[in-house]
Design an enzyme around this catalytic site. Structure first.
Site, PDB file in Angstrom:
ATOM      1  N   HIS A   1       0.906  -1.218   0.023  1.00 43.47           N
ATOM      2  CA  HIS A   1      -0.019   0.004  -0.084  1.00 43.47           C
ATOM      3  C   HIS A   1       0.925   1.348   0.108  1.00 43.47           C
ATOM      4  O   HIS A   1       1.520   1.423   0.811  1.00 43.47           O
ATOM      5  CB  HIS A   1      -0.912  -0.100   1.315  1.00 43.47           C
ATOM      6  CG  HIS A   1      -2.008  -1.073   1.080  1.00 43.47           C
ATOM      7  ND1 HIS A   1      -3.214  -0.689   1.938  1.00 43.47           N
ATOM      8  CD2 HIS A   1      -2.461  -1.818   0.061  1.00 43.47           C
ATOM      9  CE1 HIS A   1      -4.115  -1.558   1.605  1.00 43.47           C
ATOM     10  NE2 HIS A   1      -3.485  -2.233   0.510  1.00 43.47           N
TER      11      HIS A   1
ATOM     12  N   TYR B   1      -9.338   5.317   7.811  1.00 44.89           N
ATOM     13  CA  TYR B   1      -9.479   5.579   9.360  1.00 44.89           C
ATOM     14  C   TYR B   1     -10.668   6.624   9.445  1.00 44.89           C
ATOM     15  O   TYR B   1     -10.244   7.740   8.841  1.00 44.89           O
ATOM     16  CB  TYR B   1      -8.191   6.069   9.883  1.00 44.89           C
ATOM     17  CG  TYR B   1      -7.239   4.961   9.876  1.00 44.89           C
ATOM     18  CD1 TYR B   1      -6.256   4.608   8.983  1.00 44.89           C
ATOM     19  CD2 TYR B   1      -6.886   4.164  11.329  1.00 44.89           C
ATOM     20  CE1 TYR B   1      -5.306   3.789   8.888  1.00 44.89           C
ATOM     21  CE2 TYR B   1      -5.920   3.186  11.183  1.00 44.89           C
ATOM     22  CZ  TYR B   1      -5.131   2.989  10.059  1.00 44.89           C
ATOM     23  OH  TYR B   1      -4.035   2.000  10.210  1.00 44.89           O
TER      24      TYR B   1
ATOM     25  N   PRO C   1      -4.447  -0.259  18.702  1.00 41.94           N
ATOM     26  CA  PRO C   1      -4.086  -0.585  17.568  1.00 41.94           C
ATOM     27  C   PRO C   1      -4.098   0.602  16.389  1.00 41.94           C
ATOM     28  O   PRO C   1      -3.847   0.131  15.178  1.00 41.94           O
ATOM     29  CB  PRO C   1      -5.096  -1.791  17.345  1.00 41.94           C
ATOM     30  CG  PRO C   1      -6.250  -1.484  18.218  1.00 41.94           C
ATOM     31  CD  PRO C   1      -5.468  -0.890  19.456  1.00 41.94           C
TER      32      PRO C   1
ATOM     33  N   LYS D   1       1.016  -0.439  15.011  1.00 46.12           N
ATOM     34  CA  LYS D   1       2.147  -0.499  15.391  1.00 46.12           C
ATOM     35  C   LYS D   1       2.677  -1.680  16.343  1.00 46.12           C
ATOM     36  O   LYS D   1       4.007  -2.169  16.573  1.00 46.12           O
ATOM     37  CB  LYS D   1       2.935   0.693  16.194  1.00 46.12           C
ATOM     38  CG  LYS D   1       2.748   1.843  15.441  1.00 46.12           C
ATOM     39  CD  LYS D   1       4.247   1.885  14.490  1.00 46.12           C
ATOM     40  CE  LYS D   1       4.175   2.680  13.282  1.00 46.12           C
ATOM     41  NZ  LYS D   1       3.878   2.249  11.874  1.00 46.12           N
TER      42      LYS D   1
ATOM     43  N   TYR E   1       3.922   6.245  10.139  1.00 47.27           N
ATOM     44  CA  TYR E   1       3.163   5.149   9.970  1.00 47.27           C
ATOM     45  C   TYR E   1       3.994   3.983   8.982  1.00 47.27           C
ATOM     46  O   TYR E   1       3.823   2.963   9.333  1.00 47.27           O
ATOM     47  CB  TYR E   1       1.992   5.673   8.963  1.00 47.27           C
ATOM     48  CG  TYR E   1       1.005   4.703   8.845  1.00 47.27           C
ATOM     49  CD1 TYR E   1      -0.036   4.582   9.889  1.00 47.27           C
ATOM     50  CD2 TYR E   1       0.745   3.752   7.684  1.00 47.27           C
ATOM     51  CE1 TYR E   1      -1.139   3.509   9.508  1.00 47.27           C
ATOM     52  CE2 TYR E   1      -0.090   2.832   7.772  1.00 47.27           C
ATOM     53  CZ  TYR E   1      -1.030   2.830   8.547  1.00 47.27           C
ATOM     54  OH  TYR E   1      -1.951   1.836   8.344  1.00 47.27           O
TER      55      TYR E   1
HETATM   56  P1  RFL Z   1       1.558 -12.564  21.201  1.00 50.76           P
HETATM   57  O1  RFL Z   1       1.102 -12.392  19.805  1.00 50.76           O
HETATM   58  O2  RFL Z   1       0.514 -12.110  22.441  1.00 50.76           O
HETATM   59  O3  RFL Z   1       2.300 -14.138  21.501  1.00 50.76           O
HETATM   60  C1  RFL Z   1       2.469 -14.333  23.049  1.00 50.76           C
HETATM   61  C2  RFL Z   1       2.421 -15.875  23.057  1.00 50.76           C
HETATM   62  O4  RFL Z   1       2.758 -16.217  24.312  1.00 50.76           O
HETATM   63  C3  RFL Z   1       1.885 -17.321  24.805  1.00 50.76           C
HETATM   64  N1  RFL Z   1       1.859 -17.050  26.325  1.00 50.76           N
HETATM   65  C4  RFL Z   1       2.482 -18.230  26.964  1.00 50.76           C
HETATM   66  N2  RFL Z   1       3.341 -19.110  26.526  1.00 50.76           N
HETATM   67  C5  RFL Z   1       3.852 -20.167  27.757  1.00 50.76           C
HETATM   68  N3  RFL Z   1       3.628 -19.850  28.965  1.00 50.76           N
HETATM   69  C6  RFL Z   1       2.867 -18.775  29.448  1.00 50.76           C
HETATM   70  N4  RFL Z   1       2.851 -18.429  30.793  1.00 50.76           N
HETATM   71  C7  RFL Z   1       2.324 -17.859  28.479  1.00 50.76           C
HETATM   72  N5  RFL Z   1       1.615 -16.670  28.307  1.00 50.76           N
HETATM   73  C8  RFL Z   1       1.285 -16.303  27.145  1.00 50.76           C
HETATM   74  C9  RFL Z   1       0.667 -16.913  24.352  1.00 50.76           C
HETATM   75  O5  RFL Z   1      -0.298 -17.901  24.181  1.00 50.76           O
HETATM   76  C10 RFL Z   1       1.033 -16.338  22.904  1.00 50.76           C
HETATM   77  O6  RFL Z   1       0.946 -17.488  21.826  1.00 50.76           O
HETATM   78  O7  RFL Z   1       2.494 -11.393  21.594  1.00 50.76           O
HETATM   79  P2  RFL Z   1       3.735 -10.977  20.508  1.00 50.76           P
HETATM   80  O8  RFL Z   1       4.499 -12.188  20.108  1.00 50.76           O
HETATM   81  O9  RFL Z   1       4.599  -9.791  21.343  1.00 50.76           O
HETATM   82  O10 RFL Z   1       3.414 -10.336  19.389  1.00 50.76           O
HETATM   83  C11 RFL Z   1       2.396  -8.966  19.581  1.00 50.76           C
HETATM   84  C12 RFL Z   1       1.405  -8.928  18.613  1.00 50.76           C
HETATM   85  O11 RFL Z   1       0.518 -10.014  18.570  1.00 50.76           O
HETATM   86  C13 RFL Z   1       0.698  -7.534  18.753  1.00 50.76           C
HETATM   87  O12 RFL Z   1       1.497  -6.552  19.081  1.00 50.76           O
HETATM   88  C14 RFL Z   1      -0.292  -7.177  17.573  1.00 50.76           C
HETATM   89  O13 RFL Z   1      -1.203  -8.195  17.350  1.00 50.76           O
HETATM   90  C15 RFL Z   1      -0.906  -5.651  17.720  1.00 50.76           C
HETATM   91  N6  RFL Z   1      -1.796  -5.138  16.823  1.00 50.76           N
HETATM   92  C16 RFL Z   1      -1.462  -4.788  15.608  1.00 50.76           C
HETATM   93  N7  RFL Z   1      -0.168  -4.573  15.459  1.00 50.76           N
HETATM   94  C17 RFL Z   1       0.276  -3.934  14.361  1.00 50.76           C
HETATM   95  O14 RFL Z   1       1.630  -3.861  14.270  1.00 50.76           O
HETATM   96  N8  RFL Z   1      -0.486  -3.715  13.091  1.00 50.76           N
HETATM   97  C18 RFL Z   1      -1.784  -3.939  13.525  1.00 50.76           C
HETATM   98  O15 RFL Z   1      -2.530  -3.623  12.279  1.00 50.76           O
HETATM   99  C19 RFL Z   1      -2.437  -4.551  14.600  1.00 50.76           C
HETATM  100  N9  RFL Z   1      -3.662  -4.570  14.760  1.00 50.76           N
HETATM  101  C20 RFL Z   1      -3.129  -5.545  16.766  1.00 50.76           C
HETATM  102  C21 RFL Z   1      -4.211  -5.171  15.818  1.00 50.76           C
HETATM  103  C22 RFL Z   1      -3.862  -6.223  17.855  1.00 50.76           C
HETATM  104  C23 RFL Z   1      -5.269  -6.253  18.186  1.00 50.76           C
HETATM  105  N10 RFL Z   1      -5.778  -6.926  19.374  1.00 50.76           N
HETATM  106  C24 RFL Z   1      -6.751  -8.037  19.058  1.00 50.76           C
HETATM  107  C25 RFL Z   1      -5.014  -6.859  20.342  1.00 50.76           C
HETATM  108  C26 RFL Z   1      -5.311  -5.361  15.930  1.00 50.76           C
HETATM  109  C27 RFL Z   1      -5.912  -6.022  17.016  1.00 50.76           C
HETATM  110  C28 RFL Z   1      -7.577  -6.058  16.974  1.00 50.76           C
HETATM  111  C1  PHB Z   2      -6.027  -4.618  10.887  1.00 51.72           C
HETATM  112  O1  PHB Z   2      -6.018  -4.965   9.377  1.00 51.72           O
HETATM  113  O2  PHB Z   2      -6.468  -5.562  11.558  1.00 51.72           O
HETATM  114  C2  PHB Z   2      -5.553  -3.290  11.383  1.00 51.72           C
HETATM  115  C3  PHB Z   2      -5.160  -2.442  10.261  1.00 51.72           C
HETATM  116  C4  PHB Z   2      -4.666  -1.091  10.893  1.00 51.72           C
HETATM  117  C5  PHB Z   2      -4.783  -0.744  12.131  1.00 51.72           C
HETATM  118  C6  PHB Z   2      -5.267  -1.944  13.007  1.00 51.72           C
HETATM  119  C7  PHB Z   2      -5.684  -3.043  12.652  1.00 51.72           C
HETATM  120  O3  PHB Z   2      -4.309   0.448  12.422  1.00 51.72           O
END
Ligand code: RFL
Ligand code: PHB
Length: 390
Positions: free
Chosen positions: A72, A201, A293, A297, A385
């Site tokens: 993008h 957004y 989110p 980041k 971004y």
């Molecule tokens: P995770 O993905 O939470 O993985 C951690 C893992 O550790 C396990 N765990 C354990 N294992 C052993 N013993 C224990 N006691 C444990 N406790 C936990 C868990 O089961 C899991 O498998 O962390 P990690 O690897 O640091 O990754 C971080 C990302 O997942 C997170 O920052 C992103 O998803 C945030 N996020 C977004 N980030 C972006 O860069 N771009 C995006 O567009 C974006 N959109 C989002 C998002 C997060 C969202 N939610 C639901 C929080 C959109 C959403 C809706």
């Molecule tokens: C997503 O596609 O899940 C998404 C994209 C952009 C954001 C957050 C989540 O800022």
């Protein structure tokens, strides 16, 4: 059991670190509380910075990403009915972002680890960290009804916000910083082409909305909802009605509805724990910090932490130098705080805050107007971004 680096958590941070270490000949074991299927079923991020894309290539998992990722060059901001495109590529001197789901990143990393034959213990129970403040740390856990012990040189705490790694550090050694926002995001995934070919957004009087996607045929939408809202109370129809109300007419008219593949609510939070290193324990990703989110980041910060941590481990094992390990926390936190600032700022620009009044609304409108008319202001948004340099 013995390994060089014990990695707690098989999310993107833990899997990416494991893959980079394995390819550099550094032994590692991953312990994950959940099953692989559960890890793969979590629908989360979708937008990758170029730095993360490059790192995935370095880890040998860039193939499907190159093929299926959507590059993008920009995204749009909407304020009520006004729509304004930010040309990321032009404003950032040629940089872009790639839309590729976190689930796909995770799948690629899990398959690559299997191909290398590196061990991951899924459904590891009662993971506990010991003696990481001394020279001989170890991790105990339970698997298939048996108690196990893993001796290691270092522990990488990649176990997310609710993990055990950060919780194992004595409170007096940890400083935390937090903002909890009075709303969450209700997200819906649907197998229909996206309403727009780039992300939109939207700040609307009824609240924030976001049009995102996973592929040319799969859309991801979000609407801001008050805290305490229950996902069961939102039918797909109610979701799409609310989404369309918050979008400019031209975007709303292009939303294609269908049965949701997934629907969930995520609360919004900013959080940082300092430092990110305690003796031989290193925190990375959501284990150390959370961003709302809005700036896309969270996943990207997990990747930049792993870039620094991997470089530090490689320096230790290959060159016998601890400089990278000693500097890891300060280096990572410098980038973390800039992403925290940007995510907080985007969240403030785009959401309705229940306790705020007309003054705050006018400030948001002025900020939007400034972005539309000032190249300097738009450049600052684009630079953040697409991702600040590692
Ligand atoms: P995770 O993905 O939470 O993985 C951690 C893992 O550790 C396990 N765990 C354990 N294992 C052993 N013993 C224990 N006691 C444990 N406790 C936990 C868990 O089961 C899991 O498998 O962390 P990690 O690897 O640091 O990754 C971080 C990302 O997942 C997170 O920052 C992103 O998803 C945030 N996020 C977004 N980030 C972006 O860069 N771009 C995006 O567009 C974006 N959109 C989002 C998002 C997060 C969202 N939610 C639901 C929080 C959109 C959403 C809706
Ligand atoms: C997503 O596609 O899940 C998404 C994209 C952009 C954001 C957050 C989540 O800022």
């Amino acid at each position: 059991m013995r390994t060089q680096v014990a990695i707690i958590g098989a999310g993107p941070a833990g899997l990416l670190l494991g893959q980079l270490l394995s390819r550099a000949g550094i032994d590692n074991v991953i312990l994950e509380r959940r099953s692989a299927d559960y890890v793969l079923s979590r629908i989360r991020a979708g937008v990758l910075e170029q730095g993360m894309v490059d790192l995935l290539h370095e880890a040998g998992v860039g193939g499907r990403l190159d093929h299926e990722g959507l590059v993008h060059d920009g995204f749009s901001l909407a304020f009520n009915d006004a729509l304004h495109r930010l040309d990321l590529k032009k404003l950032s001197g040629g940089k872009t972002v790639t839309v590729y789901g976190q689930t796909e990143v995770t799948r690629d990393l899990i398959e690559a680890r299997q191909a290398l034959g590196r061990p991951t213990v899924y459904e590891a129970e009662n993971v506990a960290l010991h003696h990481f403040d001394g020279p001989a740390p170890r991790v105990t856990f339970r698997t298939n009804g048996q108690e196990k012990e893993l001796h290691c040189d270092f522990i990488a705490g990649c176990d997310g916000y609710h993990g055990i790694a950060r919780a194992s550090v004595p409170a007096r050694s940890l400083q935390t910083f937090e903002r909890v926002y009075p709303f969450g995001w209700l997200g819906l995934l649907v197998d229909k082409p996206p309403a727009a070919h780039e992300l939109v957004y939207a700040n609307h009087e009824r609240g924030f909305a976001l049009c995102s996607m996973r592929s040319a045929g799969r859309s991801r939408y979000y609407v801001q909802v008050p805290l305490g809202e229950k996902v069961e109370d939102w039918s797909d129809d109610a979701f799409f009605d609310e989404l369309r109300r918050r979008l400019p007419a031209e975007v709303a008219g292009a939303v294609q509805t269908g049965p949701s593949l997934e629907k969930s609510i995520a609360p919004l939070r900013s959080f940082v724990a300092e430092p990110m290193r305690f003796g031989r324990l290193f925190l990375a990703g959501d284990a150390a910090h959370i961003v709302p989110p809005t700036g896309a980041k969270g996943l990207n910060l997990a990747a930049s932490d792993i870039r620094y941590l991997f470089d530090a481990f490689r320096e230790h094992y290959r060159d016998g130098s601890n400089a990278g390990l000693d500097g890891y926390s300060a280096r990572a936190l410098a980038r973390v705080w800039k992403a925290e600032r940007f995510s907080w700022w985007m969240t403030n620009l785009l959401h309705r805050f229940p306790e705020r009044d007309g003054f705050d609304r006018r400030i948001q409108e002025a900020e939007f107007d400034y972005l539309v008319h000032s190249r300097a202001a738009a450049t600052a948004v684009a630079e953040n971004y697409v991702g600040l340099p590692y």
